[in-house]
Motif scaffolding. Sequence first.
Motif, short mmCIF file in Angstrom:
data_model
loop_
_atom_site.label_atom_id
_atom_site.label_comp_id
_atom_site.label_asym_id
_atom_site.label_seq_id
_atom_site.Cartn_x
_atom_site.Cartn_y
_atom_site.Cartn_z
N VAL A 254 0.54 -1.03 -0.07
CA VAL A 254 0.09 0.25 -0.02
C VAL A 254 0.71 1.54 -0.18
O VAL A 254 0.32 2.16 -0.91
N LEU A 281 -6.38 -3.74 5.09
CA LEU A 281 -6.60 -3.05 4.61
C LEU A 281 -6.74 -2.73 3.04
O LEU A 281 -6.71 -2.02 2.15
N THR A 283 -8.78 -4.16 1.44
CA THR A 283 -9.72 -3.76 0.79
C THR A 283 -10.46 -2.13 0.71
O THR A 283 -11.23 -1.77 0.56
N LYS A 284 -9.97 -1.95 1.04
CA LYS A 284 -10.11 -0.01 1.57
C LYS A 284 -9.15 0.46 1.31
O LYS A 284 -9.69 1.79 1.48
N VAL A 285 -8.22 -0.22 0.56
CA VAL A 285 -7.44 1.03 -0.51
C VAL A 285 -7.89 0.64 -1.96
O VAL A 285 -8.68 0.27 -2.40
N ARG A 286 -8.16 1.82 -2.62
CA ARG A 286 -8.79 2.03 -3.88
C ARG A 286 -7.59 1.91 -5.25
O ARG A 286 -6.53 3.49 -4.60
N ARG A 288 -8.59 -2.20 -5.06
CA ARG A 288 -8.26 -2.79 -4.45
C ARG A 288 -7.37 -3.50 -4.24
O ARG A 288 -6.27 -3.70 -5.67
N TYR B 225 -16.65 -0.61 8.55
CA TYR B 225 -16.33 0.02 7.09
C TYR B 225 -17.84 -0.28 6.55
O TYR B 225 -18.24 0.42 5.86
N VAL B 254 -14.00 5.93 5.48
CA VAL B 254 -13.53 5.35 4.65
C VAL B 254 -14.45 4.21 3.79
O VAL B 254 -14.03 4.10 2.95
N ASN B 258 -15.37 5.62 -0.27
CA ASN B 258 -15.15 4.10 -1.10
C ASN B 258 -16.34 4.27 -1.94
O ASN B 258 -16.35 4.02 -3.43
N LEU B 261 -16.39 6.75 -4.09
CA LEU B 261 -15.45 6.95 -5.40
C LEU B 261 -15.68 5.21 -6.22
O LEU B 261 -15.40 5.73 -7.94
N LEU B 281 -5.43 3.57 9.06
CA LEU B 281 -5.81 3.79 7.82
C LEU B 281 -6.24 5.35 7.31
O LEU B 281 -6.15 5.16 6.00
N LYS B 284 -3.39 5.57 4.92
CA LYS B 284 -3.37 4.83 3.91
C LYS B 284 -4.15 5.27 2.50
O LYS B 284 -3.34 4.61 1.51
N VAL B 285 -5.09 5.54 3.02
CA VAL B 285 -6.26 5.86 1.94
C VAL B 285 -6.01 7.08 1.04
O VAL B 285 -5.52 8.39 1.74
N ARG B 286 -6.80 7.42 -0.17
CA ARG B 286 -6.16 8.39 -0.93
C ARG B 286 -7.53 8.57 -1.63
O ARG B 286 -8.02 7.53 -2.55
#
Lengths: 337, 337
Positions: A254, A281, A283-286, A288, B225, B254, B258, B261, B281, B284-286
Amino acid sequence: MITKPTIKDVAKLAEVSIATVSRVLNGSPLVQEKTRQRVWKAIEKLNYKPNALARGLINKKTQTVGMIIPDISNAFSAEVVRGIEDIANIHNYNVILCNSDLDFQREMKYVTTLQEKQIDGLIFLSEQVTDEHLDCFIESRLPVVLVATHDDKGLLPSVNIDNVMAARVATEYLLGLGHRRIAFISGPFDDPIAGITRLTGYKQGLQAKGLPVLEELILEGDFTYKTGYRNMRKLLQLQPRPTAVFAASDEMAVGAMNAILDNGLKVPADIAVLGFDNIDLTTKVRPRLSTIAQPMYDMGAIAMQMLIKILTDAPLEKRIVKLPFELIIRESCSVKK
Amino acid sequence: MITKPTIKDVAKLAEVSIATVSRVLNGSPLVQEKTRQRVWKAIEKLNYKPNALARGLINKKTQTVGMIIPDISNAFSAEVVRGIEDIANIHNYNVILCNSDLDFQREMKYVTTLQEKQIDGLIFLSEQVTDEHLDCFIESRLPVVLVATHDDKGLLPSVNIDNVMAARVATEYLLGLGHRRIAFISGPFDDPIAGITRLTGYKQGLQAKGLPVLEELILEGDFTYKTGYRNMRKLLQLQPRPTAVFAASDEMAVGAMNAILDNGLKVPADIAVLGFDNIDLTTKVRPRLSTIAQPMYDMGAIAMQMLIKILTDAPLEKRIVKLPFELIIRESCSVKK
DNA sequence: ATTCTTTTTGTAAACCTTTTCATTTGTTTT
DNA sequence: AAAACAAATGAAAAGGTTTACAAAAAGAAT
């Protein structure tokens, strides 16, 4: 001051001897029904709770196990611990949590303390299990089960996955997508469990395909987000850029992904990213994150089951358990254009 | 079979009485230097470790505390627990970890078991502290410190933040950015700690500005989530859409982000998102998530410090501690266009 | 040398259970 | 009714410490 009621108080109130109370408490069959009831009534009336220390002293069992892990605030550890505690709870064990931060001194200090507290067994999670570790465990005479680790000599029971094969499968997947310039963000080069093994798997994947292993594409991290991010920034300066990155942990993956994104590039269009662990984490970022799934919860659960078997003298089918891993395909990797 | 060496063995080897060994062990000044050395030599030779059960039995102290939390695999809990364990470790305490999954029965069962194990104190983390909880704690006569919770009557020491004010500050921040249609994804409506309070803060924020509280913009989640994601999908169907969402936890925020998004919209350009907690988290997300930071680690650490003070009869300056929160501005909120 | 202190060490009770062995009670057999 | 047996109960030891109190040793004062 009112003191806690003891077995004596119960005995007095129920007009029996403490031996009888003890028998009632332990479900012995040789106590008359009406006596049993009288005792239970007294127990409830006094809200009596048996003292586990006294029990432990005589039974030489505490129904308590220790677990030494690097850091509970790390998602991987936490998931493993959850597996451990769930099984422990089912079998009426409690667990003492110890964060070592991978510091050998702290690990050893915990072993001593836990030993003094007469724990029945220990679950150990660390980067490596050195000979000193082994000596300490043996000297302590504690039943120990390793999780997400193993010792070279195979002396201790352990539960783990086949890290070499997992990393190889991951690499071959990226190769299968057409990638040829695949970077690898490794764990510590001196970590024999999750460092060297995964690096080896990566190399094997390339070599099996007849591809060269390029030093410039291999960087060392420590499994954390930060080192993933930093290493990716270095990789982005390479000419030509890698078209895919495989990281030895999801955190690093990530980190790498964000380094790419923050650089204005796209994942997976410009660079594919593949992780390792399958923590939440992913599955929570884009996009995935595609990753190699380690059965973290199960590893903990099975380790605890093994420990319980050892403690109850039940036979262990296997002392060294290798759990299956799984390649989970999400959105962070695509065919090389 | 070789048994563990006891104080008797040490006494015999050192040719002193067990009382003297005990004195050496406990650093009593009234033992002669040369005797002391002889005893230490024997201790080391035998690799003797005092039995904490026997000690606890007589001292009525175990240097062990319990912590009952909802779920260690949740980032918030894990961070609090890390704070607890660090302080505990410094002061030579160990902690027993108990996952309740917010199940009252399990919580109560853990209290009983921990009581039997003669823990010195308990740190408790849950959604609410009901009268039944209180009764149980009082009956147990255990020193209890609440963390990230409190009881209505203020009977128990606790460490927390001012949730109402925090949510209000968050809401006012969004209002300050020009948003008027601000949705709120709440915790459970019956959770008096992190549910009702934050909802109240949200409402207060709106009302202070003379804005109406719209029911359609308030949805109930459970901090996870999933419920963030689901609720956001519902919100996206509203006409007109909200221009900002404030969620009562980062996980939900988050999830909401998502959902936005995944729906092809942009954060913060189309909809601003604001979270609560400041778990890892968020960075770590965008885009990185703006949030209200709860000092999770400190909450755990301070709770443990308070518990230790109680256990050592040190004075507690404050029984109900409110730690400062902080609005952390990152990238998920922008001025309303 | 005798007595009185002070320092150091040891004896034994206490902490709260479990469990062996002995004793009492109750039942069955003769 | 006595003898034999089984079932239920109790007394006491054991588990490994700490500590109050007693005892011994050493030193100081007479």
